[in-house]
Design an enzyme around this catalytic site. Structure first.
Site, PDB file in Angstrom:
ATOM      1  N   TRP A  58       0.816  -1.227   0.000  1.00  0.00           N
ATOM      2  CA  TRP A  58       0.000   0.000   0.000  1.00  0.00           C
ATOM      3  C   TRP A  58       0.845   1.271   0.000  1.00  0.00           C
ATOM      4  O   TRP A  58       0.531   2.236  -0.703  1.00  0.00           O
ATOM      5  CB  TRP A  58      -0.984   0.002   1.184  1.00  0.00           C
ATOM      6  CG  TRP A  58      -2.180  -0.874   0.922  1.00  0.00           C
ATOM      7  CD1 TRP A  58      -2.543  -1.975   1.635  1.00  0.00           C
ATOM      8  CD2 TRP A  58      -3.153  -0.737  -0.127  1.00  0.00           C
ATOM      9  NE1 TRP A  58      -3.684  -2.531   1.087  1.00  0.00           N
ATOM     10  CE2 TRP A  58      -4.077  -1.793   0.010  1.00  0.00           C
ATOM     11  CE3 TRP A  58      -3.339   0.169  -1.175  1.00  0.00           C
ATOM     12  CZ2 TRP A  58      -5.165  -1.971  -0.853  1.00  0.00           C
ATOM     13  CZ3 TRP A  58      -4.418  -0.002  -2.041  1.00  0.00           C
ATOM     14  CH2 TRP A  58      -5.313  -1.052  -1.874  1.00  0.00           C
ATOM     15  N   ASP A 113      -1.691   6.672   6.245  1.00  0.00           N
ATOM     16  CA  ASP A 113      -2.810   5.878   5.746  1.00  0.00           C
ATOM     17  C   ASP A 113      -3.173   4.881   6.842  1.00  0.00           C
ATOM     18  O   ASP A 113      -2.416   3.959   7.136  1.00  0.00           O
ATOM     19  CB  ASP A 113      -2.395   5.151   4.460  1.00  0.00           C
ATOM     20  CG  ASP A 113      -3.507   4.242   3.912  1.00  0.00           C
ATOM     21  OD1 ASP A 113      -4.558   4.132   4.560  1.00  0.00           O
ATOM     22  OD2 ASP A 113      -3.306   3.655   2.830  1.00  0.00           O
ATOM     23  N   LYS A 129     -13.138  -0.970   5.956  1.00  0.00           N
ATOM     24  CA  LYS A 129     -12.490  -1.951   6.830  1.00  0.00           C
ATOM     25  C   LYS A 129     -13.107  -1.866   8.224  1.00  0.00           C
ATOM     26  O   LYS A 129     -13.943  -2.658   8.568  1.00  0.00           O
ATOM     27  CB  LYS A 129     -10.987  -1.680   6.914  1.00  0.00           C
ATOM     28  CG  LYS A 129     -10.329  -1.421   5.560  1.00  0.00           C
ATOM     29  CD  LYS A 129      -9.777  -2.660   4.911  1.00  0.00           C
ATOM     30  CE  LYS A 129      -9.497  -2.540   3.433  1.00  0.00           C
ATOM     31  NZ  LYS A 129      -8.290  -1.820   3.083  1.00  0.00           N
TER      32      LYS A 129
HETATM   33  C1  LIG Z   1      -7.896  -1.241   1.822  1.00  0.00           C
HETATM   34  C2  LIG Z   1      -6.828  -0.249   1.846  1.00  0.00           C
HETATM   35  C3  LIG Z   1      -6.835   0.791   0.944  1.00  0.00           C
HETATM   36  C4  LIG Z   1      -7.999   0.826   0.010  1.00  0.00           C
HETATM   37  O1  LIG Z   1      -8.017   1.589  -1.077  1.00  0.00           O
HETATM   38  P1  LIG Z   1      -9.365   1.629  -1.928  1.00  0.00           P
HETATM   39  O2  LIG Z   1      -9.057   2.584  -2.998  1.00  0.00           O
HETATM   40  O3  LIG Z   1     -10.450   2.086  -1.002  1.00  0.00           O
HETATM   41  O4  LIG Z   1      -9.620   0.235  -2.427  1.00  0.00           O
HETATM   42  C5  LIG Z   1      -5.818   1.736   1.031  1.00  0.00           C
HETATM   43  N1  LIG Z   1      -4.840   1.620   1.945  1.00  0.00           N
HETATM   44  C6  LIG Z   1      -4.824   0.605   2.840  1.00  0.00           C
HETATM   45  C7  LIG Z   1      -3.752   0.518   3.870  1.00  0.00           C
HETATM   46  C8  LIG Z   1      -5.814  -0.369   2.796  1.00  0.00           C
HETATM   47  O5  LIG Z   1      -5.825  -1.370   3.665  1.00  0.00           O
END
Ligand SMILES: *Cc1c(COP(=O)(O)O)cnc(C)c1O
Length: 373
Positions: A105, A174, A198
């Site tokens: 991420w 994030d 989440k």
């Molecule tokens: C699930 C998640 C995302 C999600 O991004 P979307 O664009 O909403 O799918 C972003 N960062 C983290 C750490 C996540 O776990």
């Protein structure tokens, strides 16, 4: 026991919501607040929606003890929309930002930010995925517009055990998979953001907590609907917000308050993850955590491999779990394996049912595989 009527859902997102929240929403769905129709059919400029919008902000502020010099914004789109919105709102023209890469991420976030400015990597580039290297090896740029890190790497199951010391550079985090799972000191951050699907509710909504002095710095090309200052001025009703997602967020927040607030969520999360990690530890290597450093193991998303990444056996595990009404255990498509997510809606008893299943599966399968020594 898990049954077809009461299955377990360990999905990583969209993930399980508290049953009470779903039941309340179901009860109100056809006739919201005696207006005769659904919340999804009601103007976002109505008094009713204004109340939903305000209460969700107030409850977030209360639960997270958000100081007065921070604004709470709701955005359309989830995590990845915000990974673009962050540089678009905060990166100075021809400026740069520092990114700490701890997994997939944060890598995605850095790649997105490169479209709008210069990204500098904080950790030694030779080991981009090794975890969190020693603080003495970090490279900080004192002119960086901000320092970005992902508090909990949902895919790898790696969680920052501390708030990084950035020598005054505003921290952007994030917290898509960790917000509401533990107490945090918001005053240490410039921006905290999270996708709602989440621990907060359902998809299509982003939550942003931003220190006031960081508003008003957006690049000219920043789309208006993602412009934090415009959203702030409109109290997050700039264009049509994801009304149903904000409505569900409100219900989830009230549920967290009724259930003891953040400290209680943190205690539960630690207890649940301990049971699972202990089960893995006591399996004689049958189950293994890819995150070696125990201090960095996530309390929320717990990935593991079976019999050293025996794909056939992992598939069998997931299939038999499904047959036992234990669902959504498949690891992320980029890393494989098994992943268990322990968001607030998951009870300790549910994790116990899973770990009992894990013991049983181990007993039945440990020495039947070819790669078993
Ligand atoms: C699930 C998640 C995302 C999600 O991004 P979307 O664009 O909403 O799918 C972003 N960062 C983290 C750490 C996540 O776990």
């Amino acid at each position: 026991m898990a049954t077809s009527e009461n299955p377990l859902n360990f999905g990583s997102g969209p993930s399980k919501l508290p049953k009470e929240v779903l039941e309340e929403a179901q009860k109100e769905f056809l006739n919201f607040d005696h207006i005769g129709f659904s919340i999804t059919e009601l103007s976002h400029r109505s008094q009713e929606y204004a109340k939903i919008n305000q209460e969700a902000q107030d409850d977030l502020r209360e639960l997270l003890s958000v100081p007065n010099n921070y604004k709470i914004l709701f955005t359309q789109g989830g995590g990845q929309a915000l990974m673009s919105a962050i540089p678009l709102n905060l990166m100075k023209k021809n400026g740069s930002a520092d990114y700490a890469i701890t997994g997939i991420w944060s890598t995605i976030a850095a790649d997105e930010a490169k479209k709008y400015g210069k990204v500098k990597y904080v950790f030694p580039e030779s080991e981009p995925n090794a975890g969190i290297p020693d603080r003495s090896t970090w490279k900080l740029d004192k002119d960086a517009s901000y320092f970005f890190y992902c508090d909990n790497e949902t895919i790898e199951g790696r969680e920052f055990p501390f708030i990084p010391d950035t020598e005054g550079i505003p921290i952007v985090s994030d917290m898509s998979s960790s917000l509401m799972s533990k107490t945090i000191d918001v005053s240490k951050f410039g921006v905290i953001f999270a996708a709602a699907q989440k621990n907060l509710g359902t998809a299509a909504l982003g939550v942003v907590i931003i220190r006031q002095d960081l508003l008003g710095k957006a690049q000219d090309i920043c789309p208006s609907f993602l412009n934090f200052s415009l959203l702030d001025k409109a109290n997050s009703i700039l264009n049509t917000p994801p009304v149903f997602s904000v409505y569900l967020l409100g219900k989830v927040l009230k549920w967290v308050k009724r259930n003891g607030g953040l400290q209680e969520m943190e205690n539960r999360c630690k207890k649940k993850s301990k049971l699972l990690y202990d089960t893995i530890k006591n399996s004689n290597g049958f189950y293994k955590c890819p995150v070696q450093n125990e201090d960095l193991r996530s309390h929320i998303n717990v990935p593991f491999t079976i019999n050293n990444g025996d794909v056939k056996l992992e598939e069998k595990f997931i299939k038999e779990a499904d047959e036992n009404h234990i669902h959504q255990l498949k690891g992320h498509r980029l890393v494989g394996g098994v992943r268990v997510s322990l968001y607030n809606s998951i009870s300790f008893e549910e994790v116990k049912i899973l770990t009992d299943f894990m013991y049983k599966f181990q007993n039945e399968n440990q020495c039947k595989s070819i790669s078993c020594s």
